[in-house]
Design an enzyme around this catalytic site. Structure first.
Site, PDB file in Angstrom:
ATOM      1  N   ASP A  53      -4.161  -2.183  -8.318  1.00 10.58           N
ATOM      2  CA  ASP A  53      -4.079  -3.189  -7.478  1.00 10.58           C
ATOM      3  C   ASP A  53      -2.824  -4.004  -7.415  1.00 10.58           C
ATOM      4  O   ASP A  53      -2.439  -4.514  -6.233  1.00 10.58           O
ATOM      5  CB  ASP A  53      -5.403  -4.217  -7.501  1.00 10.58           C
ATOM      6  CG  ASP A  53      -5.738  -4.646  -5.986  1.00 10.58           C
ATOM      7  OD1 ASP A  53      -5.814  -3.963  -5.099  1.00 10.58           O
ATOM      8  OD2 ASP A  53      -6.193  -5.791  -5.946  1.00 10.58           O
ATOM      9  N   GLU A  94      -0.397 -14.545  -5.619  1.00 12.39           N
ATOM     10  CA  GLU A  94      -1.260 -13.569  -6.136  1.00 12.39           C
ATOM     11  C   GLU A  94      -0.532 -12.599  -7.010  1.00 12.39           C
ATOM     12  O   GLU A  94      -1.102 -12.110  -8.068  1.00 12.39           O
ATOM     13  CB  GLU A  94      -1.721 -12.660  -4.724  1.00 12.39           C
ATOM     14  CG  GLU A  94      -2.695 -11.739  -5.065  1.00 12.39           C
ATOM     15  CD  GLU A  94      -3.531 -11.375  -3.726  1.00 12.39           C
ATOM     16  OE1 GLU A  94      -3.705 -12.206  -3.180  1.00 12.39           O
ATOM     17  OE2 GLU A  94      -3.732 -10.096  -3.354  1.00 12.39           O
ATOM     18  N   GLU A 146      -8.492  -7.379   4.152  1.00 18.07           N
ATOM     19  CA  GLU A 146      -8.685  -8.695   3.514  1.00 18.07           C
ATOM     20  C   GLU A 146     -10.198  -8.980   3.654  1.00 18.07           C
ATOM     21  O   GLU A 146     -10.865  -9.449   2.424  1.00 18.07           O
ATOM     22  CB  GLU A 146      -7.994  -9.854   4.264  1.00 18.07           C
ATOM     23  CG  GLU A 146      -6.518  -9.997   4.494  1.00 18.07           C
ATOM     24  CD  GLU A 146      -5.777  -9.961   2.845  1.00 18.07           C
ATOM     25  OE1 GLU A 146      -6.128  -9.494   1.825  1.00 18.07           O
ATOM     26  OE2 GLU A 146      -5.024 -10.741   2.772  1.00 18.07           O
ATOM     27  N   GLU A 216     -10.617   1.947   1.266  1.00 17.06           N
ATOM     28  CA  GLU A 216     -11.046   1.126   0.120  1.00 17.06           C
ATOM     29  C   GLU A 216     -11.985   1.681  -0.628  1.00 17.06           C
ATOM     30  O   GLU A 216     -12.205   1.572  -1.785  1.00 17.06           O
ATOM     31  CB  GLU A 216     -11.549  -0.492   1.089  1.00 17.06           C
ATOM     32  CG  GLU A 216     -10.761  -1.023   1.689  1.00 17.06           C
ATOM     33  CD  GLU A 216      -9.817  -2.068   0.746  1.00 17.06           C
ATOM     34  OE1 GLU A 216     -10.284  -2.013  -0.542  1.00 17.06           O
ATOM     35  OE2 GLU A 216      -8.624  -2.595   1.053  1.00 17.06           O
TER      36      GLU A 216
HETATM   37  C1  LIG Z   1      -6.998  -2.174  -2.186  1.00 14.59           C
HETATM   38  C2  LIG Z   1      -7.139  -3.638  -1.985  1.00 14.59           C
HETATM   39  N1  LIG Z   1      -7.730  -4.061  -0.627  1.00 14.59           N
HETATM   40  C3  LIG Z   1      -7.462  -5.332  -0.467  1.00 14.59           C
HETATM   41  C4  LIG Z   1      -6.951  -6.325  -0.975  1.00 14.59           C
HETATM   42  C5  LIG Z   1      -6.748  -7.881  -0.675  1.00 14.59           C
HETATM   43  N2  LIG Z   1      -5.470  -8.281  -0.258  1.00 14.59           N
HETATM   44  C6  LIG Z   1      -6.320  -5.983  -2.260  1.00 14.59           C
HETATM   45  N3  LIG Z   1      -5.466  -6.814  -3.081  1.00 14.59           N
HETATM   46  N4  LIG Z   1      -6.353  -4.692  -2.545  1.00 14.59           N
END
Ligand SMILES: Cc1ncc(CN)c(N)n1
Length: 227
Positions: A53, A94, A146, A216
């Protein structure tokens, strides 16, 4: 013909969430997320998610910058830029959080190669960054990206969940009420753009929404070690 008339007084985004409920639930109630919520999460899967991520969020920076540019040029509402700029500002925070969290879990971010599902998701972001892709399409994709995280991680904060204490900070990062408000602001922008968009643009936005859900799901599968 305009393609975005409101269905039953709701925006397009709510209509799609309902129309594609099964797929939406697969993205937001994935076994990986449910394992965090019930406290059975495999920590090596969590660490894999963390490293992957971080790579994804780095790719998210130019994606947001491209949306900001389109909002600046194409939006008839100045507040869009403020909402997107707020999102960009929190990305900086973040990325710092990922570095701190990675060192807590002994994950070496420098040595992480993006896995297939991550590369494919980043490719979708790159396609959406192209200048010819409409603002209505990219803002819809952005809202969906999001919102999937918001819905997923807020599930782990619900009363009765057994989320391990050491993962609470992660869940709060996306599951908190402030992030939920931010997702709602994005949803309002997307609905307004879709309401005024021609039919072919609305169809492309719908495809982008579905693509985000697919990616996702693929990302959670990858984190679980299923791909
Ligand atoms: C895979 C993924 N999807 C959504 C988000 C949220 N910004 C994230 N950090 N990573």
């Amino acid at each position: 013909m305009e393609g975005g008339s409101l269905d039953n007084g709701r925006g397009k985004t709510a209509t799609w969430m309902e129309q594609y409920r099964l797929m939406y639930d697969r993205a937001t109630r994935h076994p990986f997320v449910l394992s965090i919520r019930d406290g059975t999460v495999d920590i090596s899967a969590f660490k894999r998610w963390l490293g992957q991520d971080y790579r994804f969020v780095r790719e998210f920076v130019p994606f947001l910058a491209s949306i900001l540019l389109k909002a600046w040029k194409d939006s008839d509402d100045n507040s869009d830029v403020e909402v997107i700029l707020g999102g960009m500002a929190s990305l900086n925070d973040e990325l710092s959080w990922f570095k701190k969290e990675a060192s807590k879990w002994d994950v070496h971010l420098g040595g992480i190669a993006p896995q297939k599902a991550n590369l494919e998701y980043c490719r979708l972001l790159q396609n959406l960054m192209l200048p010819e892709i409409d603002y209505a399409v990219v803002i819809t994709a952005f809202w969906a990206i999001e919102t999937v995280y918001q819905d997923s991680f807020s599930l782990c904060l619900e009363s009765g969940s057994k989320t391990p204490a050491e993962l609470m900070e992660t869940c709060k990062r996306w599951g908190n009420a402030h992030f939920k408000d931010y997702c709602r602001s994005l949803q309002k922008i997307a609905d307004r753009c879709l309401e005024n968009a021609p039919g072919d643009v609305v169809r492309k936005a719908e495809e982008a929404f579905l693509s985000v859900l697919e990616h996702e799901i693929g990302f959670w599968n990858m984190s679980s070690g299923e791909s």
